[in-house]
Design a protein around this motif. Structure first.
Motif, mmCIF file in Angstrom:
data_model
loop_
_atom_site.group_PDB
_atom_site.id
_atom_site.type_symbol
_atom_site.label_atom_id
_atom_site.label_comp_id
_atom_site.label_asym_id
_atom_site.label_seq_id
_atom_site.Cartn_x
_atom_site.Cartn_y
_atom_site.Cartn_z
ATOM 1 N N UNK A 100 -11.454 13.344 1.928
ATOM 2 C CA UNK A 100 -12.080 12.115 0.715
ATOM 3 C C UNK A 100 -10.825 11.828 0.118
ATOM 4 N N UNK A 101 -11.251 10.373 -0.512
ATOM 5 C CA UNK A 101 -10.040 9.774 -0.932
ATOM 6 C C UNK A 101 -10.620 9.082 -2.435
ATOM 7 N N UNK A 102 -9.700 8.795 -3.319
ATOM 8 C CA UNK A 102 -9.952 8.185 -4.627
ATOM 9 C C UNK A 102 -8.853 7.343 -4.772
ATOM 10 N N UNK A 103 -8.991 6.188 -5.399
ATOM 11 C CA UNK A 103 -8.034 5.124 -5.695
ATOM 12 C C UNK A 103 -8.751 4.137 -6.588
ATOM 13 N N UNK A 104 -7.760 3.270 -7.333
ATOM 14 C CA UNK A 104 -8.023 2.276 -7.910
ATOM 15 C C UNK A 104 -8.680 1.185 -6.980
ATOM 16 N N UNK A 105 -9.486 0.286 -7.441
ATOM 17 C CA UNK A 105 -10.253 -0.525 -6.589
ATOM 18 C C UNK A 105 -9.173 -1.627 -6.010
ATOM 19 N N UNK A 106 -8.151 -2.062 -6.696
ATOM 20 C CA UNK A 106 -7.082 -2.999 -6.520
ATOM 21 C C UNK A 106 -6.416 -2.348 -5.461
ATOM 22 N N UNK A 107 -6.140 -1.171 -5.071
ATOM 23 C CA UNK A 107 -5.341 -0.311 -3.962
ATOM 24 C C UNK A 107 -6.084 -0.003 -2.823
ATOM 25 N N UNK A 108 -7.317 -0.370 -2.867
ATOM 26 C CA UNK A 108 -8.337 0.228 -1.733
ATOM 27 C C UNK A 108 -7.859 -0.186 -0.162
ATOM 28 N N UNK A 109 -7.256 -1.282 -0.031
ATOM 29 C CA UNK A 109 -6.768 -1.679 1.289
ATOM 30 C C UNK A 109 -5.816 -0.661 1.850
ATOM 31 N N UNK A 110 -4.972 -0.186 0.951
ATOM 32 C CA UNK A 110 -3.722 0.557 1.444
ATOM 33 C C UNK A 110 -3.974 1.814 1.497
ATOM 34 N N UNK A 111 -4.723 2.241 0.349
ATOM 35 C CA UNK A 111 -5.244 3.785 0.389
ATOM 36 C C UNK A 111 -6.348 3.939 1.701
ATOM 37 N N UNK A 112 -7.203 3.126 1.833
ATOM 38 C CA UNK A 112 -8.260 3.371 2.728
ATOM 39 C C UNK A 112 -7.601 3.449 4.276
ATOM 40 N N UNK A 113 -6.417 2.417 4.418
ATOM 41 C CA UNK A 113 -5.614 2.430 5.605
ATOM 42 C C UNK A 113 -4.908 4.135 5.764
ATOM 43 N N UNK A 114 -4.295 4.577 4.716
ATOM 44 C CA UNK A 114 -3.756 5.830 4.903
ATOM 45 C C UNK A 114 -4.846 6.942 5.059
ATOM 46 N N UNK A 115 -5.988 6.636 4.498
ATOM 47 C CA UNK A 115 -7.141 7.500 4.682
ATOM 48 C C UNK A 115 -7.595 7.757 6.373
ATOM 49 N N UNK A 116 -7.569 6.591 6.683
ATOM 50 C CA UNK A 116 -7.750 6.346 8.162
ATOM 51 C C UNK A 116 -7.041 7.156 9.141
ATOM 52 N N UNK A 117 -5.537 6.835 8.794
ATOM 53 C CA UNK A 117 -4.629 7.596 9.533
ATOM 54 C C UNK A 117 -4.775 9.181 9.332
ATOM 55 N N UNK A 118 -4.852 9.585 8.086
ATOM 56 C CA UNK A 118 -5.152 10.877 7.991
ATOM 57 C C UNK A 118 -5.947 11.464 8.852
ATOM 58 N N UNK A 119 -7.328 10.758 9.291
ATOM 59 C CA UNK A 119 -8.360 11.045 9.867
ATOM 60 C C UNK A 119 -8.052 11.134 11.249
ATOM 61 N N UNK A 120 -7.449 9.891 11.656
ATOM 62 C CA UNK A 120 -7.244 9.779 13.257
ATOM 63 C C UNK A 120 -5.696 10.082 13.625
ATOM 64 N N UNK A 121 -4.891 10.120 12.825
ATOM 65 C CA UNK A 121 -3.440 10.292 13.478
ATOM 66 C C UNK A 121 -2.638 11.536 12.548
ATOM 67 N N UNK A 122 -3.420 12.588 12.489
ATOM 68 C CA UNK A 122 -2.455 13.663 11.635
ATOM 69 C C UNK A 122 -1.390 14.237 12.649
ATOM 70 N N UNK A 123 -0.292 14.633 11.972
ATOM 71 C CA UNK A 123 0.821 15.269 12.837
ATOM 72 C C UNK A 123 0.949 16.783 12.579
ATOM 73 N N UNK A 124 0.207 17.338 11.584
ATOM 74 C CA UNK A 124 0.348 18.844 11.525
ATOM 75 C C UNK A 124 1.959 19.269 11.430
#
Length: 138
Positions: A100-124
């Motif tokens: 899940x993610x939660x962010x201010x609307x004005x930060x959506x692009x950056x936070x969603x990019x990080x969200x996508x990376x958490x889902x697709x590129x985790x490093x453990x």
């Protein structure tokens, strides 16, 4: 007295659509709230663990977010989210996992990019894994 008050609750019906990659999206817009929240649900969890893998789902669910992403250490990911007052969380339960993610609307692009990376590129990260392990043993 308190129980006798009538409360009106309006439940809005979400827009529903499917992305080209097959993901189903439910979307509710509220122009009065400057926040954007999202969740990704996926099948899997402790019910799928072999007897010699107990705890693997829990560790994976925690470390998807806590373990960093390719190109960003866990600490750098933490700093970026903290600087935006944003949250990304992950977990795996018995039958499904979620991020899940939660962010201010004005930060959506950056936070969603990080969200996508958490889902697709985790490093453990190994240090975070050891921290998770010691907490779990406690």
């Amino acid at each position: 007295p308190l129980l006798s008050k009538k409360v009106e609750l309006t439940v809005r019906k979400p827009e529903q659509f499917t992305l080209s990659n097959g993901l189903e999206v439910l979307y509710i817009k509220d122009p009065q709230v400057p926040m954007i929240q999202g969740s990704l649900l996926f099948p899997g969890g402790s019910f799928c663990e072999a007897s010699d893998e107990l705890g693997l789902s829990s560790a994976t669910g925690s470390l998807l977010r806590e373990g960093g992403v390719r190109g960003l250490s866990p600490e750098e990911l933490d700093r970026r989210l903290d600087s935006k007052a944003a949250v990304i969380e992950s977990s795996l339960g018995a039958e499904f996992g979620s991020v899940q993610f939660s962010a201010l609307a004005e930060d959506f692009d950056e936070v969603f990019s990080l969200f996508r990376r958490v889902v697709r590129e985790p490093t453990f990260d190994k240090t975070r894994l050891e921290l998770w392990r010691s907490r779990s043993l406690d």
